[in-house]
Write a protein that holds these residues in place. Structure first.
Motif, PDB file in Angstrom:
ATOM      1  N   ILE A 151     -13.957  -4.144  -5.749  1.00 11.62           N
ATOM      2  CA  ILE A 151     -13.375  -3.428  -4.621  1.00 11.62           C
ATOM      3  C   ILE A 151     -12.665  -2.196  -5.174  1.00 11.62           C
ATOM      4  O   ILE A 151     -11.801  -2.312  -6.042  1.00 11.62           O
ATOM      5  CB  ILE A 151     -12.351  -4.313  -3.865  1.00 11.62           C
ATOM      6  N   LEU A 152     -13.047  -1.029  -4.668  1.00  8.14           N
ATOM      7  CA  LEU A 152     -12.378   0.230  -4.996  1.00  8.14           C
ATOM      8  C   LEU A 152     -11.492   0.560  -3.804  1.00  8.14           C
ATOM      9  O   LEU A 152     -11.975   0.624  -2.667  1.00  8.14           O
ATOM     10  CB  LEU A 152     -13.415   1.333  -5.230  1.00  8.14           C
ATOM     11  N   SER A 198       4.156  -2.521 -10.853  1.00  9.46           N
ATOM     12  CA  SER A 198       4.481  -1.239 -10.213  1.00  9.46           C
ATOM     13  C   SER A 198       3.623  -0.081 -10.719  1.00  9.46           C
ATOM     14  O   SER A 198       3.365   0.871  -9.982  1.00  9.46           O
ATOM     15  CB  SER A 198       5.970  -0.921 -10.387  1.00  9.46           C
ATOM     16  N   ARG A 199       3.102  -0.155 -11.945  1.00  6.21           N
ATOM     17  CA  ARG A 199       2.251   0.929 -12.466  1.00  6.21           C
ATOM     18  C   ARG A 199       0.949   1.056 -11.686  1.00  6.21           C
ATOM     19  O   ARG A 199       0.369   2.138 -11.612  1.00  6.21           O
ATOM     20  CB  ARG A 199       1.942   0.700 -13.943  1.00  6.21           C
ATOM     21  N   VAL A 200       0.483  -0.039 -11.106  1.00  3.39           N
ATOM     22  CA  VAL A 200      -0.742  -0.004 -10.300  1.00  3.39           C
ATOM     23  C   VAL A 200      -0.553   0.961  -9.129  1.00  3.39           C
ATOM     24  O   VAL A 200      -1.468   1.699  -8.754  1.00  3.39           O
ATOM     25  CB  VAL A 200      -1.099  -1.423  -9.791  1.00  3.39           C
ATOM     26  N   MET A 201       0.644   0.989  -8.578  1.00  7.32           N
ATOM     27  CA  MET A 201       0.926   1.810  -7.405  1.00  7.32           C
ATOM     28  C   MET A 201       0.912   3.304  -7.713  1.00  7.32           C
ATOM     29  O   MET A 201       0.840   4.125  -6.802  1.00  7.32           O
ATOM     30  CB  MET A 201       2.266   1.406  -6.787  1.00  7.32           C
ATOM     31  N   ASP A 202       0.956   3.673  -8.995  1.00  7.21           N
ATOM     32  CA  ASP A 202       0.936   5.084  -9.391  1.00  7.21           C
ATOM     33  C   ASP A 202      -0.475   5.676  -9.409  1.00  7.21           C
ATOM     34  O   ASP A 202      -0.636   6.885  -9.546  1.00  7.21           O
ATOM     35  CB  ASP A 202       1.562   5.263 -10.782  1.00  7.21           C
ATOM     36  N   CYS A 203      -1.496   4.849  -9.290  1.00  5.58           N
ATOM     37  CA  CYS A 203      -2.884   5.309  -9.328  1.00  5.58           C
ATOM     38  C   CYS A 203      -3.297   5.876  -7.965  1.00  5.58           C
ATOM     39  O   CYS A 203      -2.789   5.446  -6.929  1.00  5.58           O
ATOM     40  CB  CYS A 203      -3.823   4.153  -9.689  1.00  5.58           C
ATOM     41  N   ASP A 204      -4.243   6.808  -7.981  1.00  2.63           N
ATOM     42  CA  ASP A 204      -4.804   7.306  -6.727  1.00  2.63           C
ATOM     43  C   ASP A 204      -5.701   6.238  -6.104  1.00  2.63           C
ATOM     44  O   ASP A 204      -5.702   6.040  -4.891  1.00  2.63           O
ATOM     45  CB  ASP A 204      -5.625   8.576  -6.959  1.00  2.63           C
TER      46      ASP A 204
END
Length: 163
Positions: free
Chosen positions: A137-138, A118-124
């Motif tokens: 892949i960005l 879930s922490r991945v989802m907090d990134c822009d």
């Protein structure tokens, strides 16, 4: 699997992404970030794990580079096995068509679920393997969540204490 097949899969999904080429000798996360100026806080590792049973269930776990995958806790329980481990290089290639250092959640076989911490989802935006060691892949994390087998999992990884 080639990076072209991954790009085809991304095009089919219709998700936002940018292809970032890199020297294969610098594909490992820490070296890549240092050489190309990306933050470890916005770099994600796609890690194949297997359950140690006759069926050898596999999942691709996506976690921030600053965290550690909880293989013996959440991952093992989700795989439904008594033990779990990181897939070795040969099994990773055999089951995904990708080399370690280039594994991406995009273009995986349908029988391999993608579990996203879930922490991945907090990134822009995050940078993740591109299917081979010569590209990444960005993309916004929402692009990962669009995968048909993707599931966002709270606490899939643990915070690594600072040294």
């Amino acid at each position: 699997m080639s990076s072209e097949a991954v790009l085809d899969h991304l095009a089919t999904l219709g998700v936002a992404f940018e292809l970032v080429e890199c020297d294969p000798d610098f594909a490992d996360t820490a070296q890549f970030c240092e050489r190309y100026g990306y933050s470890m806080d916005a770099s994600a590792n796609a890690i194949c794990v297997v359950g140690k049973s006759a069926e050898r269930p596999m999942a691709c776990c996506v976690v921030l580079a600053t965290t550690r995958l909880d293989v013996n806790g959440i991952v093992r329980r989700r795989l439904g096995t008594r033990k779990a481990s990181f897939a070795d290089a040969s099994e990773t290639i055999e089951r995904t068509g990708m080399m370690i250092g280039g594994v991406t959640p995009f273009g995986l076989p349908d029988d391999i679920p993608v579990w996203i911490d879930s922490r991945v989802m907090d990134c822009d935006a995050i940078i993740v393997g591109g299917g081979s060691r010569d590209c990444k892949i960005l993309c916004p994390p929402a692009s990962l969540a669009e995968l048909p087998t993707a599931e966002v999992v709270p606490d899939l990884a643990k915070t690594v204490p600072e040294a």
